[in-house]
Motif scaffolding. Structure first.
Motif, short mmCIF file in Angstrom:
data_model
loop_
_atom_site.label_atom_id
_atom_site.label_comp_id
_atom_site.label_asym_id
_atom_site.label_seq_id
_atom_site.Cartn_x
_atom_site.Cartn_y
_atom_site.Cartn_z
N ALA A 64 134.01 -16.44 47.48
CA ALA A 64 134.44 -15.22 46.79
C ALA A 64 133.52 -14.06 47.12
O ALA A 64 133.97 -12.91 47.31
N ALA A 65 132.21 -14.34 47.20
CA ALA A 65 131.25 -13.28 47.51
C ALA A 65 131.44 -12.76 48.93
O ALA A 65 131.38 -11.55 49.18
N GLN A 66 131.68 -13.66 49.88
CA GLN A 66 131.91 -13.24 51.26
C GLN A 66 133.17 -12.40 51.38
O GLN A 66 133.20 -11.39 52.09
N ALA A 67 134.21 -12.84 50.69
CA ALA A 67 135.47 -12.11 50.73
C ALA A 67 135.30 -10.71 50.14
O ALA A 67 135.78 -9.73 50.71
N ALA A 68 134.63 -10.62 49.00
CA ALA A 68 134.43 -9.32 48.35
C ALA A 68 133.64 -8.37 49.24
O ALA A 68 133.95 -7.17 49.34
N GLU A 69 132.62 -8.89 49.88
CA GLU A 69 131.79 -8.05 50.76
C GLU A 69 132.59 -7.50 51.94
O GLU A 69 132.50 -6.31 52.27
N LEU A 70 133.39 -8.37 52.56
CA LEU A 70 134.16 -7.91 53.72
C LEU A 70 135.25 -6.93 53.31
O LEU A 70 135.51 -5.94 54.02
N PRO B 110 133.74 4.56 62.02
CA PRO B 110 132.28 4.60 61.84
C PRO B 110 131.55 3.77 62.90
O PRO B 110 132.11 2.81 63.45
N ASP B 111 130.31 4.14 63.16
CA ASP B 111 129.51 3.43 64.16
C ASP B 111 129.01 2.07 63.68
O ASP B 111 128.62 1.23 64.49
N ASP B 112 129.03 1.86 62.35
CA ASP B 112 128.41 0.65 61.80
C ASP B 112 129.45 -0.36 61.29
O ASP B 112 129.25 -1.01 60.26
N VAL B 113 130.55 -0.53 62.02
CA VAL B 113 131.54 -1.54 61.66
C VAL B 113 130.92 -2.92 61.84
O VAL B 113 130.39 -3.23 62.90
N ASP C 117 135.14 -4.89 50.77
CA ASP C 117 134.46 -3.62 50.48
C ASP C 117 134.17 -2.85 51.77
O ASP C 117 134.33 -1.62 51.83
N GLU C 118 133.73 -3.56 52.79
CA GLU C 118 133.46 -2.93 54.08
C GLU C 118 134.75 -2.38 54.69
O GLU C 118 134.77 -1.27 55.24
N ASP C 119 135.82 -3.15 54.58
CA ASP C 119 137.10 -2.69 55.11
C ASP C 119 137.54 -1.40 54.41
O ASP C 119 137.98 -0.45 55.07
N LYS C 120 137.42 -1.35 53.11
CA LYS C 120 137.79 -0.15 52.36
C LYS C 120 136.93 1.04 52.76
O LYS C 120 137.42 2.17 52.90
N ARG C 121 135.63 0.81 52.94
CA ARG C 121 134.72 1.90 53.33
C ARG C 121 135.12 2.46 54.69
O ARG C 121 135.17 3.68 54.89
N ILE C 122 135.45 1.58 55.63
CA ILE C 122 135.83 2.01 56.97
C ILE C 122 137.13 2.80 56.93
O ILE C 122 137.25 3.87 57.56
N ARG C 123 138.11 2.30 56.20
CA ARG C 123 139.39 3.00 56.12
C ARG C 123 139.24 4.38 55.47
O ARG C 123 139.88 5.35 55.89
N THR C 124 138.40 4.47 54.44
CA THR C 124 138.16 5.76 53.79
C THR C 124 137.55 6.76 54.76
O THR C 124 137.93 7.94 54.80
#
Length: 349
Positions: free
Chosen positions: A205-211, A229-232, A213-220
Motif C-alpha cells: 500500500a505504501a509503494q502504491a501510494a508513493e507512486l 519534469p526532469d525528476d520523473v 503521488d508522483e504520478d499526480k505531481r507529474i501530471r500537474t
C-alpha cells in the motif's frame, strides 16, 4: 497529436491496388496522403469487392495509443490485428474503410524528427487530431466512397481522437463508434491503470501510494507548463518521456464525456467486461448513460469475458490474439448497417 494543418484537403500521391489473400473478397489499396503540417501518411483503403455497389459508405479506423500500427499491432511483442479484422468485417457488410500508420511510425518512420524540440512539436496531440481529420476528408473525397456516408471508429486513444473530431461541430462524422474508449479525463484513467498494475504486481500500500503521488505531481506539472519534469522516477519514465509534454498537456485537458454530450450525431459505444485498461464501470457507464439519453439511434453494448482489444478472454489470458468477439462484431455490423446503409437501400428500391 500535432498542430493542425492549414491545408483543408489532403493530397493523394498515389494509389496502388494490392489484392488480399485469394480466400478474401475485399480489395485493399495502399494510399498516401498529407496529414497535419504536410506530413506524409501511408495507409490502406479496404473496399468491398462488388464494384456495382460503389460509391460505398465508409469508416475511418483509428488505432490505440503507443507505437500501434494501422492493423492494431505493436510488433513484434503485440499482435492483435484488431483494425485489420474490423476492416475486413466491414467490407463483408459492404462498407469500405481507411486505416493508416501514425505520423513518424511504421511506414511513416522516415518523417520522425531527430531534434528533441522538433520531436516534441511533431507529436503534439493536436497534430494527431489534425491527421485524423485530413484522413477523414481524404476518404470522403475518394471516388469510390459516398462522402455523405462516412463515419469514424476509434479504439482506446483512437476513440478520444474520434471524439475530439466530433466535438468540433462540423458536418461529420455520419456515425461515431467508440471502442474500449475512456469516459473520463485521461489523468483519472492513468491513475487507475497504475493502481491496477501495482496490485497485480503485488506492491505494498505504501509503494502504491508513493507512486500515485508522483504520478499526480507529474501530471500537474505537465498541465501547467506543457513540459515533463526532469525528476520523473524510473518506474514512471516509460510513461512520461520528455518529448510527450505537449501531447500530454492537451490530452489531460480533454473530457470525453463532455465531448460526447456535445456531439449531435449518432454514436455507438462498445466495450469488454474484462478490460484491464479502461474500466467497464467508470468509463463505459458514463458514456453509455449519455447515449441512452439521446433519441437518435445511439447505442451501447458491453460484452462479458472480453478484453480491451475486444477478444474473448479466459482467466490468465492477455486477450490480444484471436478473432473479435462475435457479439461485438454483430453489434458493430448491425448498427453501422442501419446508420450508413439503410437509407441507401431504401433509396434504391
Amino acid at each position: 497529436m500535432h498542430r493542425f494543418s492549414t491545408a483543408f484537403w489532403s493530397v493523394l500521391f498515389f494509389v496502388l491496388s494490392l489484392p488480399l489473400a485469394a480466400s478474401a473478397a475485399p480489395v485493399e489499396r495502399f494510399v498516401m496522403f498529407n496529414g497535419a503540417d504536410g506530413v506524409t501518411l501511408a495507409g490502406l483503403l479496404t473496399l468491398p469487392d462488388d464494384e456495382d455497389e460503389a460509391p460505398f459508405p465508409a469508416m475511418l479506423l483509428l488505432q490505440g495509443s503507443g507505437p500501434t500500427d494501422r492493423d492494431g499491432n505493436q510488433l513484434p511483442e503485440v499482435r492483435t490485428n484488431l483494425l485489420r479484422q474490423i476492416a475486413r468485417n466491414l467490407a463483408e457488410e459492404g462498407i469500405a474503410s481507411l486505416r493508416f500508420d501514425k505520423r513518424g511510425m511504421s511506414a511513416n518512420a522516415k518523417e520522425l524528427p531527430q531534434d528533441p524540440v522538433a520531436l516534441r512539436d511533431f507529436v503534439a496531440w493536436e497534430n494527431f487530431v489534425g491527421d485524423a481529420e485530413l484522413a477523414y476528408r481524404w476518404l470522403a473525397a475518394e471516388s469510390s466512397i459516398d462522402g455523405e456516408r462516412v463515419g469514424v471508429a476509434g479504439h482506446s486513444e483512437g476513440g478520444l481522437i474520434a471524439l475530439h473530431l466530433a466535438q468540433r461541430g462540423r458536418s461529420f462524422p455520419k456515425a461515431l463508434v467508440l471502442l474500449s474508449t475512456p469516459g473520463r479525463p485521461m489523468g483519472a484513467v492513468l491513475a487507475d491503470q497504475l493502481s491496477g498494475l501495482m496490485e497485480r504486481q503485488g506492491a505494498s500500500a505504501a509503494q502504491a501510494a508513493e507512486l500515485l503521488d508522483e504520478d499526480k505531481r507529474i501530471r500537474t506539472a505537465i498541465l501547467s507548463t506543457g513540459v515533463v519534469p526532469d525528476d520523473v522516477p524510473p518506474a514512471l519514465q516509460p510513461l512520461y518521456p520528455a518529448y510527450l509534454g505537449r501531447y500530454y498537456q492537451s490530452l489531460l485537458q480533454f473530457d470525453p464525456a463532455k465531448a460526447l454530450e456535445l456531439f449531435d450525431g449518432s454514436a455507438l459505444v462498445l466495450a469488454g467486461g474484462e478490460d484491464l485498461q479502461v474500466s467497464p464501470k467508470r468509463d463505459f457507464k458514463p458514456l453509455s448513460a449519455i447515449l441512452l439519453a439521446k433519441d437518435n439511434g445511439s447505442a451501447a453494448f458491453i460484452a462479458p469475458d472480453v478484453s480491451h482489444n475486444l477478444k474473448p478472454v479466459a482467466p490468465g489470458e492477455t486477450g490480444f490474439e484471436g478473432l473479435i468477439d462475435a457479439g461485438i462484431k454483430a453489434e458493430m455490423s448491425n448498427w453501422l448497417s442501419r446508420m450508413l446503409k439503410d437509407e441507401d437501400t431504401a433509396a434504391r428500391r
